[in-house]
Design an enzyme around this catalytic site. Structure first.
Site, PDB file in Angstrom:
ATOM      1  N   PHE A 180      -3.977   3.031  14.921  1.00 16.26           N
ATOM      2  CA  PHE A 180      -4.313   4.021  13.892  1.00 16.26           C
ATOM      3  C   PHE A 180      -5.502   3.491  13.114  1.00 16.26           C
ATOM      4  CE2 PHE A 180      -1.088   7.414  13.305  1.00 16.26           C
ATOM      5  CZ  PHE A 180      -0.347   7.141  14.438  1.00 16.26           C
ATOM      6  N   ASP A 202      -3.774  -6.266   4.564  1.00 19.72           N
ATOM      7  CA  ASP A 202      -4.789  -7.142   5.163  1.00 19.72           C
ATOM      8  C   ASP A 202      -4.860  -8.489   4.452  1.00 19.72           C
ATOM      9  OD1 ASP A 202      -5.661  -5.413   7.171  1.00 19.72           O
ATOM     10  OD2 ASP A 202      -6.870  -4.274   5.738  1.00 19.72           O
ATOM     11  N   ASN A 238       0.853  -1.190   0.000  1.00 19.41           N
ATOM     12  CA  ASN A 238       0.000   0.000   0.000  1.00 19.41           C
ATOM     13  C   ASN A 238       0.886   1.235   0.000  1.00 19.41           C
ATOM     14  OD1 ASN A 238       0.642   0.763   2.754  1.00 19.41           O
ATOM     15  ND2 ASN A 238      -0.303  -1.201   3.208  1.00 19.41           N
TER      16      ASN A 238
HETATM   17  N1  CTP Z   1      -3.297  -3.503  11.841  1.00 16.39           N
HETATM   18  C1  CTP Z   1      -2.577  -4.610  12.252  1.00 16.39           C
HETATM   19  N2  CTP Z   1      -2.523  -5.731  11.508  1.00 16.39           N
HETATM   20  C2  CTP Z   1      -3.221  -5.828  10.354  1.00 16.39           C
HETATM   21  C3  CTP Z   1      -3.970  -4.711   9.921  1.00 16.39           C
HETATM   22  C4  CTP Z   1      -3.999  -3.568  10.695  1.00 16.39           C
HETATM   23  O1  CTP Z   1      -1.960  -4.532  13.318  1.00 16.39           O
HETATM   24  N3  CTP Z   1      -3.143  -6.942   9.645  1.00 16.39           N
HETATM   25  C5  CTP Z   1      -3.326  -2.298  12.692  1.00 16.39           C
HETATM   26  C6  CTP Z   1      -2.811  -1.043  12.041  1.00 16.39           C
HETATM   27  O2  CTP Z   1      -1.432  -0.854  12.318  1.00 16.39           O
HETATM   28  C7  CTP Z   1      -3.644   0.046  12.689  1.00 16.39           C
HETATM   29  C8  CTP Z   1      -4.959  -0.650  12.988  1.00 16.39           C
HETATM   30  O3  CTP Z   1      -4.686  -2.050  12.975  1.00 16.39           O
HETATM   31  O4  CTP Z   1      -3.105   0.480  13.931  1.00 16.39           O
HETATM   32  C9  CTP Z   1      -6.069  -0.357  12.022  1.00 16.39           C
HETATM   33  O5  CTP Z   1      -5.642  -0.529  10.722  1.00 16.39           O
HETATM   34  P1  CTP Z   1      -6.613  -0.233   9.485  1.00 16.39           P
HETATM   35  O6  CTP Z   1      -5.936  -0.657   8.222  1.00 16.39           O
HETATM   36  O7  CTP Z   1      -7.140   1.165   9.581  1.00 16.39           O
HETATM   37  O8  CTP Z   1      -7.855  -1.173   9.813  1.00 16.39           O
HETATM   38  P2  CTP Z   1      -8.138  -2.686   9.701  1.00 16.39           P
HETATM   39  O9  CTP Z   1      -8.122  -3.261  11.074  1.00 16.39           O
HETATM   40  O10 CTP Z   1      -7.243  -3.318   8.697  1.00 16.39           O
HETATM   41  O11 CTP Z   1      -9.661  -2.637   9.207  1.00 16.39           O
HETATM   42  P3  CTP Z   1     -10.266  -2.170   7.770  1.00 16.39           P
HETATM   43  O12 CTP Z   1      -9.277  -2.575   6.730  1.00 16.39           O
HETATM   44  O13 CTP Z   1     -11.544  -2.926   7.722  1.00 16.39           O
HETATM   45  O14 CTP Z   1     -10.480  -0.688   7.834  1.00 16.39           O
END
Ligand code: CTP
Length: 408
Positions: free
Chosen positions: A324, A279, A210
């Site tokens: 975050f 993700d 990303n």
């Molecule tokens: N995060 C994590 N591990 C993942 C994805 C996210 O630890 N595999 C953490 C990020 O570092 C951030 C938080 O979770 O502090 C939220 O990340 P974000 O990408 O905004 O959300 P997601 O939990 O991935 O949810 P969505 O994609 O549905 O918005």
């Protein structure tokens, strides 16, 4: 570090002399600027003697002398050289001028010209402080990210009693040190920070990733170290240099990041998860290069580990976890949902569609979301300043709760 102290015309101007001393004691170089009215209360010579610098009182050089080019552009040179700008005491008049962007003397021009953080310590009569106009102007300053050091209540020079006395010099100094990120208030903490993106390989040459540059997480690491914390930075691929004095562990994939974070989580008293973790990852990784001739492949993806969701149930007593939330819509609602689901102490939400926020820029526009439902939107500011604000909240939560129980 160099700061400018703007002294304006109030009875509390004499207290600014002591403030110069306190700031110098913290290793700061102080350039004093006085408004014309301030010179009615205290002589510039007092400040010149204390600060070791000529005091700037006029926009165009010294009074009575013809202006020259140097003096006409001096405010730009000073503006560029500053790490912070403090106005103490700030009269109702200067607060109003700053709120409206007026620039009719050296100090107010400097306020507009500098990008350094601004700290304002108002002092005035209680009715002036409580007037609708001042309330509005103070709110405008706060919205723009100015740190306002609230006046204290007590007997005022005018004979009245109430809020309006200049805040304690210790409180003003603390606000300056916090703005500079050198408060030392996180000594004894071990902060584990994740930063940057992860890369999920598809074949020998390609990967899914990303747009995260890592700047926000690196700013948190830098700000944490400046405030006296031990910092462990788990960083995805980035071109950024590791901040000095920070223990860095470089990883590539979400799996590697998860492994590194879990390994260090036991040592951390604070965890700040600024990384943009992928993700999903390709379910099959080709060890060679996928050839064009075989036609476009259909990618099957599988979920990666949600690192935050893994560490939060294992949190140690006293361990604070900051997440975050990168959002494109319903920013606060989505962030609040993440906070609840992952049982966090604070979520830093940003709308990545806004100009000046999110990926690969030096600024960010975030909203802080707390478990009690409090929502604090911050103005657009540098990522280092955003990092300072996040750590201000960490320090405040720590001060409110029991002393740390996590071993450093
Ligand atoms: N995060 C994590 N591990 C993942 C994805 C996210 O630890 N595999 C953490 C990020 O570092 C951030 C938080 O979770 O502090 C939220 O990340 P974000 O990408 O905004 O959300 P997601 O939990 O991935 O949810 P969505 O994609 O549905 O918005």
């Amino acid at each position: 570090m160099r700061i400018a102290l703007g002294v304006t015309g109030g009875v509390a101007a004499y207290k600014a002399a002591e403030l110069v001393r306190l700031l110098q004691d913290r290793g700061l170089d102080v350039q004093v600027i006085m408004t014309r009215n301030a010179c009615q209360f205290v002589r510039p010579l007092t400040f010149a003697a204390l600060s070791g610098h000529r005091v700037i009182t006029e926009m165009f050089g010294e009074e009575g002398r013809e202006a020259n080019v140097e003096s006409a552009i001096e405010h730009i040179a000073v503006a560029e050289s500053l790490d912070a700008l403090l106005v103490a005491p700030a009269t109702a008049d200067v607060v109003a001028k700053i709120a409206h962007g007026l620039a009719d003397d050296f100090l107010t021009t400097l306020v507009l010209a500098t990008r350094a953080p601004l700290i304002v310590a108002p002092a005035m009569n209680v009715n002036m402080w409580e007037s609708a106009a001042t309330r509005h102007n103070i709110a405008v300053l706060r919205e723009r990210g100015v740190r306002v050091v609230e006046p204290e209540a007590g007997p005022l020079a005018c004979g009245m009693t109430g809020p309006g006395r200049l805040a304690s010099l210790e409180a003003i100094t603390a606000a300056v040190l916090a703005a500079l990120g050198i408060a030392g208030d996180l000594k004894g903490e071990t902060i584990l920070v994740t930063a940057g993106r992860t890369e999920e390989p598809l074949d020998a040459v390609r990967y899914l990733a990303n747009r995260s540059s890592g700047k926000m997480g690196y700013a948190v690491a830098e700000a944490g170290r400046r405030r006296g914390a031990r910092v462990i930075l788990v960083s995805g691929p980035t071109h950024l240099e590791a901040p000095a004095g920070v223990q860095i562990e470089r990883v590539r994939t979400a799996e590697e990041m998860a492994e590194a974070v879990l390994r260090h989580a036991g040592e951390a008293s604070v965890v700040v998860m600024a990384a943009a973790v992928a993700d999903f990852r390709p379910a099959e990784v080709d060890s060679g290069k996928i050839k064009r001739g075989n036609g476009p492949p259909i990618l099957r993806l599988e979920p990666t580990r949600d690192i935050l969701a893994e560490i939060s149930p294992r949190r140690r007593p006293g361990q604070l976890i900051v997440g975050f939330a990168a959002e494109t819509d319903h920013v606060v609602e989505n962030a609040a949902a993440k906070l609840r689901q992952k049982n966090l102490d604070l979520v830093v939400a940003n709308d990545v569609t806004q100009a000046g926020a999110g990926f690969d820029v030096d600024t960010n526009i975030v909203t802080l979301v707390f478990p009690d439902g409090t929502v604090k939107p911050l103005a657009k500011m540098s990522k280092l300043e955003v990092a300072a604000r996040i750590l201000d909240e960490v320090a405040a939560i720590r001060a409110r709760t029991a002393p740390r129980e996590v071993a450093g």
